[in-house]
Design a protein around this motif. Structure first.
Motif, PDB file in Angstrom:
ATOM      1  N   UNK A  89       0.833  -1.202   0.000  1.00 19.34           N
ATOM      2  CA  UNK A  89       0.000   0.000   0.000  1.00 19.34           C
ATOM      3  C   UNK A  89       0.868   1.252   0.000  1.00 19.34           C
ATOM      4  N   UNK A  90       1.866   1.272   0.861  1.00 18.83           N
ATOM      5  CA  UNK A  90       2.674   2.475   1.024  1.00 18.83           C
ATOM      6  C   UNK A  90       4.000   2.105   1.668  1.00 18.83           C
ATOM      7  N   UNK A  91       5.076   2.720   1.218  1.00 24.87           N
ATOM      8  CA  UNK A  91       6.378   2.585   1.851  1.00 24.87           C
ATOM      9  C   UNK A  91       6.962   3.985   2.015  1.00 24.87           C
ATOM     10  N   UNK A  92       7.344   4.327   3.236  1.00 28.31           N
ATOM     11  CA  UNK A  92       7.912   5.652   3.466  1.00 28.31           C
ATOM     12  C   UNK A  92       9.137   5.580   4.355  1.00 28.31           C
ATOM     13  N   UNK A  93      10.109   6.440   4.067  1.00 26.65           N
ATOM     14  CA  UNK A  93      11.320   6.515   4.871  1.00 26.65           C
ATOM     15  C   UNK A  93      10.968   7.058   6.251  1.00 26.65           C
TER      16      UNK A  93
END
Length: 448
Positions: A89-93
């Motif tokens: 769905x989502x990957x964030x640092x």
């Protein structure tokens, strides 16, 4: 450390993360007459994983603890959201990888507590902590407050049964005695209908070796992240995991939490079935569960925001003030921010204790109330629920289900509500650079 001509007697009920950090923040602000009263008869490395946001890590850095913390936990690099089918769905640092001046940290809760305790004893002395002292009540007048304590196990008077001080800080947790006295009609914590099962297992690293995995939806979720620097140095990963399931209907009017004992292991058969086929982020959830020796059970509960925390010479802090769902890595982080804010207001004008405690309340109560309500709406985890509602059978491209702007806005709004927007944190980090060195604050020797 500033010098104070008069030293008020400050009593802290609770030697958890909030209470210990408060003692360290007060010491850094120039206070030395501090006593901590803990209901337990001993403090050990019990518990599982905890995550601390950069806004709180910055405070710990300024207290001279960052070196030890980095040698204890993991500097989180990324957060990855998946649906129950394993679709991304989502990957964030996260943390420094995202551009923060300080890291986001994942740690073992018990080790974190022991690290804080070591710093307290080094800076304030061994005699500052009084174990087996459960707060049972208090009385106050215009000049002093008297805290009353008993032994938790048998209810007999504690060694110090009546202690007179100038200030009483109640950091005594979600089942706070002080809060129960102040709000006698409130009752027990408010149960979400969802149960958490938690465990830790050392294994081969997955993804970056410093990645957080969030999978599922509002009624069934699995979370995993590594928490040990020592394991990482061996080429391993000590993974803290949480399995979450709804066990009570959404429309059930009974909000009383089920009785559990978080110190006793429970059978995996109670919850592992629904996670049997779950795989994401290089992890197989059933394998994590099956290879973990002990699993502990926690009802996911919070409390409604209240109108006041400060009453005369008494104030609430941490979970006693604002118990919230463990969403968005905010429980410990907000308690640490409480500690810093309280020390700031007390040191600005110790001649008027009641006004200082009220100023602390006015600064911290509104934002934490917003976080409580945001977490009830799933906070940043709302992206999981959107994916489940809009594409229950999965998807190939998440942007076909949730537009990119909508996904990013959910995270951006929550960071603002929770107080860890990067620009704000980095500005504070620059302004306070070196305050620990100038004050002579160093990490506890045994943790370096």
């Amino acid at each position: 450390m500033p010098y104070l001509e008069t030293q008020p007697s400050i009593l802290i009920a609770g030697a958890g993360i909030g209470g210990l950090t408060t003692a360290l923040a007060l010491h850094a602000a120039g206070f030395t007459n501090i006593h901590i009263f803990e209901a337990s008869s001993s403090l050990t490395t019990l518990g599982v994983g905890i995550n601390v946001q950069p806004s709180a890590v910055l405070i710990l850095r300024n207290l001279g603890l960052l070196e030890a913390l980095e040698k204890t936990g993991i500097k989180t690099q990324e957060l990855n959201f998946y649906n129950r089918h394993g679709d991304s769905i989502l990957s964030e640092k996260r943390g420094m990888e995202a551009g923060y001046a300080v890291p986001q940290l994942s740690l073992h809760r018990g080790e974190f507590q022991m690290l804080l305790l070591s710093a307290v004893k080094e800076r304030l002395g061994e005699k500052v902590l009084h174990l087996n002292h459960a707060l049972t009540g208090f009385e106050q007048n215009e000049k002093h407050i008297t805290a009353q304590f008993s032994r938790r196990r048998d209810g007999a008077p504690a060694e110090l049964s009546d202690v007179v001080g100038d200030i009483l800080i109640a950091a005594d947790g979600i089942n706070s005695t002080a809060r129960r006295i102040l709000y006698p009609n409130e009752g027990p914590p408010r149960f979400s209908g969802r149960m958490l099962w938690r465990g830790c297992i050392e294994r081969t690293p997955y993804l970056t070796g410093a990645s957080m995995v969030w999978a599922g939806h509002a009624d069934q979720k699995f979370i995993a992240y590594p928490i040990s620097h020592r394991s990482a140095e061996k080429g391993k990963s000590l993974v803290n995991w949480i399995a979450e399931l709804r066990i009570r209907g959404k429309d059930d009017k009974d909000l009383t939490p089920p009785k559990t004992d978080w110190t006793k292991a429970v059978s995996k058969s109670v919850f592992e079935g629904p996670f049997e086929s779950w795989r994401c982020g290089g992890l197989q959830m059933k394998e994590l569960i099956d290879t973990t020796e002990k699993v502990f059970e926690f009802p996911m509960s919070d409390r409604d925001p209240v109108e006041r925390w400060s009453f005369g010479r008494l104030t609430l802090l941490g979970d006693a003030a604002h118990a919230m769902y463990p969403i968005g890595s905010n429980g410990a982080s907000q308690a640490i921010i409480d500690a810093d804010t309280l020390a700031k207001h007390l040191s600005s004008d110790i001649s008027d204790v009641e006004s200082a405690l009220k100023a602390y309340e006015l600064e911290r109560l509104p934002p934490t109330a917003k976080i409580i309500m945001a977490n009830r709406a799933n906070g940043p985890d709302h992206v999981l629920q959107l994916a489940e509602e809009r594409a229950p059978d999965g998807f190939s491209n998440v942007y076909d289900v949730i537009p990119k702007e909508e996904l990013e806005e959910i995270g951006r709004v929550y960071k603002k509500v929770a107080g860890f927007e990067m620009d704000s944190v980095n500005a504070k980090a620059l302004k306070t650079e070196g305050v620990d060195r100038r004050a002579g604050l160093k990490s506890p020797r045994e943790w370096i």
